[in-house]
Design an enzyme around this catalytic site. Structure first.
Site, PDB file in Angstrom:
ATOM      1  CG  PHE A   1      -1.975   1.048   1.164  1.00  0.00           C
ATOM      2  CD1 PHE A   1      -3.091   0.894   0.353  1.00  0.00           C
ATOM      3  CD2 PHE A   1      -1.845   2.213   1.900  1.00  0.00           C
ATOM      4  CE1 PHE A   1      -4.070   1.892   0.285  1.00  0.00           C
ATOM      5  CE2 PHE A   1      -2.822   3.208   1.845  1.00  0.00           C
ATOM      6  CZ  PHE A   1      -3.927   3.043   1.024  1.00  0.00           C
TER       7      PHE A   1
ATOM      8  CG  ASP B   1      -1.071  -1.866   7.174  1.00  0.00           C
ATOM      9  OD1 ASP B   1      -2.235  -2.060   7.592  1.00  0.00           O
ATOM     10  OD2 ASP B   1      -0.728  -0.837   6.557  1.00  0.00           O
TER      11      ASP B   1
ATOM     12  CE1 TYR C   1      -9.776   4.157   5.467  1.00  0.00           C
ATOM     13  CE2 TYR C   1      -8.920   5.350   7.357  1.00  0.00           C
ATOM     14  CZ  TYR C   1      -8.758   4.865   6.079  1.00  0.00           C
ATOM     15  OH  TYR C   1      -7.576   5.079   5.424  1.00  0.00           O
ATOM     16  CE  LYS C   2      -8.455   0.776   4.120  1.00  0.00           C
ATOM     17  NZ  LYS C   2      -7.000   0.745   4.128  1.00  0.00           N
TER      18      LYS C   2
ATOM     19  NE  ARG D   1     -10.042  -2.118  -3.371  1.00  0.00           N
ATOM     20  CZ  ARG D   1      -9.488  -1.421  -2.385  1.00  0.00           C
ATOM     21  NH1 ARG D   1      -8.383  -1.880  -1.799  1.00  0.00           N
ATOM     22  NH2 ARG D   1      -9.979  -0.276  -1.981  1.00  0.00           N
TER      23      ARG D   1
END
Ligand SMILES: *Cc1c(COP(=O)(O)O)cnc(C)c1O
Length: 418
Positions: free
Chosen positions: A132, A203, A228-229, A377
């Site tokens: 990421f 992570d 927030y995911k 995605r």
């Protein structure tokens, strides 16, 4: 040859599967707009129904009426550790090993710095290309800051384990890859790092709340993750930090703020780190964000994480089987591992017109996202998605592809956020 849709996969059989799904009821904890099939909970989790009232109460009663007294009377001061303790069982940690603070990017900085300090004399931080972006940028920034005292090395997945050696201070990897959804074998890589005396920093942004992560069984040293995911904490929710007990009083922090001080309200001139995980706090916690995050984390109360992961995998398997057998006119190429055991809870397909296809899908209420250069995605959040919705989403995808509607120029206009 194009696979035919297995006779067991019809809208009716999938509807029956929903009837039997022990997790079907958890959808009721979320507020989802009608006409939307939300396949982006891996990027911004849906809003729990409890959030609006809890945040309103925080603003109007706690802040508005009780004012500064709320730090004590509503235990604002304890929120970061309390929510951390609720996240801990989701990631296989002890309750005193997780705390909520700052953003994932900032926490990566703190822990990567800390990892170097745990391994004096070693300067290499090992990661993979295509990690990421913020993970790579933060490490590159640290390298610049520390001059010759840190060196970031990137190695492809196949070569990375073999590249760990006596110069490696830390291996920094994202457990579930944000594009492909591929999982690193956490225990195996951590053991490989330890064999050469390096520490492992994971992570968990695309794992926490989606898979049963077991940091302590893997003997992981350090971890960060996103609020927030899958944790449904709201846009820009604070992140969480994990430091294994054995490192907590040794690791320190490069951001030695007053909230991580042993006695913040003594207002002394000299920094004295708090004991344990609280040392990872920096400044005053944002109570609006923490309150919304707590509502998100509370949606996991009583949830069996292995049942959750099994449903996520089954949703993904169903999606792959339907896309490959029904969307046959226009080639979408699977970019995720076919083997669900090697996958997180999202599935990606490649298509050269991926951006436009995703925009056309979103215009029809199927919300996924696009990751450059060609990845569509689709996140399968087990807490609020049904098998019938997977069927409906694929039918809409089929329609978008067969009609060629995505070729309309309006679907190729780029927004700031994809
Ligand atoms: C989403 C995500 C982040 C987010 O970092 P922020 O600081 O919240 O912007 C970090 N790492 C990974 C792997 C992610 O998927």
């Amino acid at each position: 040859m194009t696979p035919t849709t297995p006779p067991t996969l019809t809208r009716e059989t999938l509807g029956n599967r929903d009837q039997a799904d022990p997790l079907a009821a958890t959808r009721d904890a979320f507020s989802l707009p009608p006409g939307v099939i939300y396949l982006d909970g891996n990027s911004l989790g849906a809003m729990p129904k409890a959030t609006a009232a809890r945040v309103t109460d925080l603003v109007t009663r706690q802040w508005g009426t009780d004012l500064i007294r709320s730090w004590n009377t509503h235990d604002w001061i304890g929120a970061a550790a309390r929510i951390g303790a609720k996240i801990a069982p989701l990631v296989g940690a002890n309750t005193d090993e997780v705390i909520v603070a700052d953003s994932t990017s900032v926490n990566l900085f703190k822990l990567a710095c800390g990892a170097l300090s745990l391994r004096p004399g070693r300067r290499v931080i090992l990661t993979e290309p295509g990690n990421f972006p913020t993970d790579l940028y933060i490490l590159q920034g640290l390298e610049r800051l520390l001059g010759g005292r840190a060196e970031v090395k990137v190695r492809d997945r196949e070569d990375l384990p073999g590249a760990i050696d006596g110069d490696t201070a830390a291996v920094v990897l994202t457990h579930v890859h944000y594009k492909t959804g591929e999982c690193w074998p956490m225990a195996e890589i951590t053991a490989r790092a330890h064999a050469d005396g390096a520490v492992a920093l994971w992570d968990l942004s695309h794992s926490a709340g989606a898979l049963p992560v077991d940091l302590n069984a893997a003997e992981a040293d350090l971890a960060v993750g996103c609020g927030y995911k899958y944790l449904n904490g709201g846009p820009g929710a604070p992140s969480f930090v994990f430091v294994a007990r054995r490192w907590q009083n040794e690791i320190g922090t490069p951001l030695a703020g007053w909230m991580g001080h042993a006695d913040p309200f003594a207002f002394g001139d000299d920094y004295q780190p708090a004991a344990g995980i609280r040392q990872q706090l920096c400044g005053t916690p944002g109570m609006l964000g923490l309150t919304a995050l707590e509502c998100g984390v509370d949606t996991f109360a009583g949830i069996d994480m292995s049942a959750l992961a099994a449903k996520g995998r089954a949703l993904g398997d169903t999606f792959i089987a339907l896309v490959e057998s029904r969307c046959t006119g226009d080639a979408l190429t699977l970019a995720s591992p076919r083997d669900a055991a090697r996958r997180g809870s999202h599935v990606s397909f490649r298509h050269p017109m991926g951006y436009a296809i995703m925009q056309a899908l979103i215009a029809r209420g199927v919300i996924g996202d696009f990751r450059a250069p060609d990845i569509l995605r689709f996140g399968f959040t087990p807490l609020y998605l049904s098998f019938a919705e997977v069927w409906d989403a694929v039918e809409i995808l089929r329609e978008v592809l067969d009609s060629g509607v995505y070729l309309e120029p309006r679907f190729s206009e780029r927004s700031a956020v994809t």
